[in-house]
Design a protein around this motif. Structure first.
Motif, mmCIF file in Angstrom:
data_model
loop_
_atom_site.group_PDB
_atom_site.id
_atom_site.type_symbol
_atom_site.label_atom_id
_atom_site.label_comp_id
_atom_site.label_asym_id
_atom_site.label_seq_id
_atom_site.Cartn_x
_atom_site.Cartn_y
_atom_site.Cartn_z
ATOM 1 N N SER A 59 0.774 -1.242 -0.048
ATOM 2 C CA SER A 59 0.093 -0.020 0.031
ATOM 3 C C SER A 59 1.031 1.201 -0.041
ATOM 4 O O SER A 59 2.267 1.104 -0.044
ATOM 5 N N LEU A 60 -0.060 2.253 0.082
ATOM 6 C CA LEU A 60 0.792 3.663 0.010
ATOM 7 C C LEU A 60 0.221 4.317 1.536
ATOM 8 O O LEU A 60 -0.783 4.077 1.820
ATOM 9 N N ALA A 61 1.085 5.062 1.906
ATOM 10 C CA ALA A 61 0.723 5.957 3.103
ATOM 11 C C ALA A 61 0.568 7.343 2.633
ATOM 12 O O ALA A 61 1.502 8.218 2.221
ATOM 13 N N LEU A 62 -0.693 7.949 2.345
ATOM 14 C CA LEU A 62 -0.889 9.045 1.607
ATOM 15 C C LEU A 62 -1.230 10.332 2.674
ATOM 16 O O LEU A 62 -2.157 10.125 3.345
ATOM 17 N N THR A 63 -0.245 10.867 2.751
ATOM 18 C CA THR A 63 -0.348 12.033 3.679
ATOM 19 C C THR A 63 -1.293 13.256 3.393
ATOM 20 O O THR A 63 -1.572 13.562 2.123
ATOM 21 N N THR A 89 -13.809 6.683 6.495
ATOM 22 C CA THR A 89 -14.299 7.858 6.959
ATOM 23 C C THR A 89 -13.964 9.152 5.995
ATOM 24 O O THR A 89 -14.535 10.279 5.946
ATOM 25 N N ALA A 90 -12.901 8.767 5.124
ATOM 26 C CA ALA A 90 -12.263 10.047 4.416
ATOM 27 C C ALA A 90 -12.571 10.059 2.947
ATOM 28 O O ALA A 90 -11.902 10.640 2.078
ATOM 29 N N LEU A 91 -13.783 9.234 2.357
ATOM 30 C CA LEU A 91 -14.229 8.942 1.243
ATOM 31 C C LEU A 91 -14.463 10.108 0.557
ATOM 32 O O LEU A 91 -14.194 10.441 -0.653
ATOM 33 N N GLY A 160 -6.922 15.604 6.330
ATOM 34 C CA GLY A 160 -6.489 16.272 7.678
ATOM 35 C C GLY A 160 -5.855 14.960 8.179
ATOM 36 O O GLY A 160 -5.125 15.238 9.449
ATOM 37 N N GLN A 161 -5.317 13.969 7.674
ATOM 38 C CA GLN A 161 -4.665 13.094 8.368
ATOM 39 C C GLN A 161 -3.911 12.071 7.245
ATOM 40 O O GLN A 161 -4.484 11.888 5.946
ATOM 41 N N THR A 162 -2.943 11.213 7.374
ATOM 42 C CA THR A 162 -2.210 10.318 6.718
ATOM 43 C C THR A 162 -3.273 8.805 6.594
ATOM 44 O O THR A 162 -3.929 8.587 7.672
ATOM 45 N N VAL A 163 -3.490 8.460 5.315
ATOM 46 C CA VAL A 163 -4.378 7.621 4.948
ATOM 47 C C VAL A 163 -3.740 6.302 4.429
ATOM 48 O O VAL A 163 -2.715 6.655 3.564
ATOM 49 N N PRO A 164 -3.946 5.339 4.619
ATOM 50 C CA PRO A 164 -3.399 4.117 3.732
ATOM 51 C C PRO A 164 -4.230 3.889 2.400
ATOM 52 O O PRO A 164 -5.277 4.005 2.491
ATOM 53 N N VAL A 165 -3.614 3.494 1.482
ATOM 54 C CA VAL A 165 -4.215 3.352 0.323
ATOM 55 C C VAL A 165 -3.862 2.132 -0.557
ATOM 56 O O VAL A 165 -2.652 2.074 -0.817
ATOM 57 N N TYR A 166 -4.701 1.136 -0.600
ATOM 58 C CA TYR A 166 -4.430 -0.284 -1.092
ATOM 59 C C TYR A 166 -5.137 -0.164 -2.532
ATOM 60 O O TYR A 166 -6.251 0.314 -2.579
#
Length: 340
Positions: A59-63, A89-91, A160-166
């Motif tokens: 995955s990516l860690a998208l800041t 919750t970030a969609l 507003g936060q880092t999210v994982p992206v698979y």
């Protein structure tokens, strides 16, 4: 007139030289033999005892504030499947963009959730031919997306936060017919409709083209039944009056009689249409309830030659005999179409 490409029917027998490629965090270029080669990544610590080839970079860690390029490939080709999962919750705060053939403006530019019929802050599962949302947040698109020279897919984070992206974007290196159209989307949101209570789903699309899908998220803003409004398609120069006009919102999405069965909204999800989200599900006819529904015009495409405009009315009942325009309604829509 050019004809527009649509979802393939039964072409699995084809042996015409096409090759399958797939882009993911484990193979960012999709190049042959380049998968699972990462020495570092979001899974590096978990794989520290196993080494290369053991889910080192899933995955990516998208800041926050960052835009990631998920795919940048040369054509010709056709994207066949696009899967992604991230923080649910970030969609709405992640923006998906897709560019075809070096066009400076994206043909697809909208909140990630709305591309997958998830416009509210709670996960909505659905099972259809073109979009599948699976437990517990697997977002799948099967819209065929042809490109001739280059395709680029990006994801922008403003949550507003880092999210994982698979993610995984699978495409075929394949010849694209001259008559094939490019997939486009149009996203529109109105927080309070006002007067007139009409929401524009698609402003103006140039033809020749083929309209293939609608997603509608609505909060009616008034008690009672909210879905008397008609969906209207203005084709090829239509001005005041449309060529195609439905008989009500629930009718357009394949339902009937207020989606009400024995005093309860009944959700459904089918290959081509559905009411897949009712929030909260145990209430009915409340002004602040939220709904999500979709319709895919795959078997019944809306074809146009020069231009197309699409609208929906927000209409309820003032009393048992009088309509009520829903001026306080909140509506967000996504339109899908192919154009040349």
């Amino acid at each position: 007139m050019a004809r527009i490409v649509r979802a393939p029917d039964g072409d699995l027998w084809r042996l015409d030289g096409a090759r399958t490629r797939s882009i993911s965090a484990e193979n960012p270029t999709g190049a042959p033999g380049s998968g699972a080669r990462a020495c570092d990544g979001t899974g590096a610590y978990a794989a520290r005892l196993l080494g290369v080839g053991w889910k080192v970079s899933p995955s990516l860690a998208l800041t926050d504030g960052e835009t990631a390029t998920l795919a940048d490939v040369s054509g010709p080709g056709v994207f066949r499947h696009f899967w992604l999962t991230t923080e649910r919750t970030a969609l709405r705060a992640l923006t998906l963009r897709m560019y075809w053939d070096d066009e400076p403006q994206p043909a697809i530019d909208l909140p990630l959730g709305d591309f997958f019929c998830n416009g509210w802050g709670e996960l909505a599962l659905l099972s259809s031919e073109m979009v599948v949302v699976a437990p517990a947040g697997g977002l799948n698109s099967y819209w065929p997306m042809p490109f001739r020279h280059r395709a680029r897919i990006t994801l922008d984070n403003r949550c507003g936060q880092t999210v994982p992206v698979y993610y995984q974007a699978t495409y075929t290196e394949d010849e694209v017919p001259d008559a094939a159209g490019y997939l486009h989307t149009s996203w529109s949101r109105t927080t309070r409709l006002g007067v007139p209570a009409v929401h524009t789903i698609l402003g103006t699309a140039s033809g020749p083209g083929r309209y293939v899908g609608t997603y509608l998220a609505i909060r009616p803003g008034a008690p009672g039944w909210w879905g008397e409004g008609e969906v209207k398609f203005y084709l090829d120069g239509d001005d005041v009056h449309p060529t195609i006009c439905g008989t009500g919102t629930e009718d357009y999405f394949g339902g009937a009689w207020n989606f009400d069965l024995d005093g309860t909204y009944r959700t459904y999800s089918t290959p081509y249409l559905g009411l897949h989200q009712v929030l909260p599900p145990e209430e009915i006819y409340r002004p602040d309830q939220r709904f999500g529904m979709y319709r895919w015009h795959v078997r019944d495409p809306i074809c146009f030659d020069s231009n197309l405009r699409v609208t929906v009315q927000a209409l309820g009942w003032q009393d048992v005999e009088t309509y009520l325009p829903l001026t306080d309604a909140e509506i967000a829509t996504t339109a899908w179409w192919y154009q040349s």
